[in-house]
Design a protein around this motif. Sequence first.
Motif, short mmCIF file in Angstrom:
data_model
loop_
_atom_site.label_atom_id
_atom_site.label_comp_id
_atom_site.label_asym_id
_atom_site.label_seq_id
_atom_site.Cartn_x
_atom_site.Cartn_y
_atom_site.Cartn_z
N TYR A 165 36.52 2.02 84.94
CA TYR A 165 36.00 2.65 86.15
C TYR A 165 37.13 2.95 87.15
N TYR A 166 38.06 2.04 87.32
CA TYR A 166 39.10 2.30 88.33
C TYR A 166 40.34 2.98 87.76
N ARG A 167 40.34 3.25 86.45
CA ARG A 167 41.46 3.97 85.85
C ARG A 167 41.66 5.32 86.55
N ASN A 168 42.91 5.63 86.84
CA ASN A 168 43.27 6.91 87.50
C ASN A 168 42.72 7.06 88.92
N ALA A 169 42.25 5.99 89.50
CA ALA A 169 41.78 6.08 90.88
C ALA A 169 42.99 6.11 91.81
N ALA A 170 42.96 7.03 92.77
CA ALA A 170 44.02 7.08 93.79
C ALA A 170 43.77 6.01 94.85
N ALA A 171 42.50 5.65 95.01
CA ALA A 171 42.14 4.69 96.05
C ALA A 171 40.91 3.89 95.66
N ALA A 172 40.81 2.69 96.21
CA ALA A 172 39.64 1.85 95.97
C ALA A 172 39.19 1.25 97.30
N ILE A 173 37.87 1.18 97.47
CA ILE A 173 37.31 0.49 98.63
C ILE A 173 36.61 -0.76 98.10
N VAL A 174 37.10 -1.91 98.50
CA VAL A 174 36.50 -3.18 98.08
C VAL A 174 35.61 -3.66 99.23
N VAL A 175 34.32 -3.81 98.93
CA VAL A 175 33.34 -4.06 99.98
C VAL A 175 32.79 -5.50 99.87
N TYR A 176 32.62 -6.14 101.03
CA TYR A 176 31.87 -7.39 101.07
C TYR A 176 30.89 -7.29 102.23
N ASP A 177 30.01 -8.28 102.29
CA ASP A 177 28.98 -8.35 103.33
C ASP A 177 29.38 -9.47 104.28
N ILE A 178 29.54 -9.15 105.57
CA ILE A 178 30.03 -10.17 106.52
C ILE A 178 29.07 -11.35 106.69
N TRP A 218 38.68 -9.07 93.56
CA TRP A 218 38.82 -7.65 93.19
C TRP A 218 40.15 -7.10 93.66
N VAL A 219 40.54 -7.44 94.87
CA VAL A 219 41.82 -6.94 95.40
C VAL A 219 42.96 -7.40 94.49
N LYS A 220 42.93 -8.69 94.11
CA LYS A 220 43.99 -9.20 93.23
C LYS A 220 43.99 -8.47 91.90
N GLU A 221 42.81 -8.26 91.34
CA GLU A 221 42.74 -7.56 90.05
C GLU A 221 43.31 -6.14 90.17
N LEU A 222 42.95 -5.45 91.24
CA LEU A 222 43.46 -4.08 91.43
C LEU A 222 44.97 -4.08 91.57
N GLN A 223 45.49 -5.05 92.32
CA GLN A 223 46.94 -5.10 92.53
C GLN A 223 47.67 -5.36 91.22
N ARG A 224 47.03 -6.11 90.32
CA ARG A 224 47.64 -6.42 89.02
C ARG A 224 47.43 -5.32 88.00
N GLY A 237 50.54 1.77 93.11
CA GLY A 237 50.45 2.71 94.23
C GLY A 237 49.02 3.03 94.65
N ILE A 238 48.04 2.47 93.95
CA ILE A 238 46.64 2.69 94.37
C ILE A 238 46.48 2.20 95.81
N ALA A 280 42.00 8.28 103.09
CA ALA A 280 42.49 9.57 102.58
C ALA A 280 43.91 9.84 103.07
N LYS A 281 44.18 9.49 104.33
CA LYS A 281 45.51 9.76 104.89
C LYS A 281 46.59 8.89 104.28
N LYS A 282 46.20 7.73 103.72
CA LYS A 282 47.21 6.84 103.12
C LYS A 282 47.56 7.21 101.68
N ILE A 283 46.76 8.06 101.07
CA ILE A 283 47.04 8.44 99.67
C ILE A 283 48.21 9.42 99.67
N PRO A 284 49.28 9.09 98.90
CA PRO A 284 50.42 10.00 98.89
C PRO A 284 50.04 11.35 98.30
N ILE A 285 50.49 12.42 98.91
CA ILE A 285 50.24 13.76 98.40
C ILE A 285 51.32 14.08 97.38
N ALA A 286 50.90 14.42 96.17
CA ALA A 286 51.87 14.62 95.06
C ALA A 286 52.77 15.80 95.34
#
Length: 165
Positions: free
Chosen positions: A76-89, A101-107, A112-113, A159-165
């Motif tokens: 699901y997250y393959r080739n994703a430029a960005a991910a939003i990891v959501v929790y409920d306060i 999830w954040v750790k898994e994404l970083q690994r 550069g995601i 969107a602004k943090k995603i590097p423009i190729a």
Amino acid sequence: MPKQHTFKVVLLGESAVGKSSLVTRFVRDQFDPYKESTIGAAFLMKVVPIDNENSANLHIWDTAGQERYKSLAPMYYRNAAAAIVVYDITQAASFERAKSWVKELQRQAEPGIVIALAGNKTDLSDRRTVEYAQSFGLLFFETSAKTGDQISGLFTELAKKIPIA
Ligand code: GDP
Ligand code: MG
């Protein structure tokens, strides 16, 4: 005409934290408290301006299966430029899950995601159990899909943090 860049964005997080509601609020400016939960994958897009010359066409993937079937997530997250990891306060366990999830994404995700952490349901702050999170150096927003609080800020800053190729 601004140049349009297409980016894949995925949402991750425990079931019922409000992933689908965040996307629906952002794309359609609607909130439906009785909407049935996501079955399979939902795909929505929205164009957001980045600067005078560029805009981001966000292809937003919102799935259900990733919550229960952990093995589906990498696909699901393959080739994703960005991910939003959501929790409920109001749900401490959902914050613990978000951190993993954040750790898994970083690994495992594309190097550069761009990762954003979103603490959702700020309208329920009288039931808050997660304090304003340390942002771990990530983009961090507290949001409410119900009221719309910080939703466009979240997606626009992402969107602004995603590097423009
Ligand atoms: P998902 O499983 O992560 O996609 O979560 P949903 O978007 O299906 O939302 C789960 C439940 O939380 C639904 O009953 C939503 O109406 C509710 N919900 C989502 N976002 C908010 C919010 O910001 N505030 C409140 N009060 N409820 C919300
Ligand atoms: Mg959902």
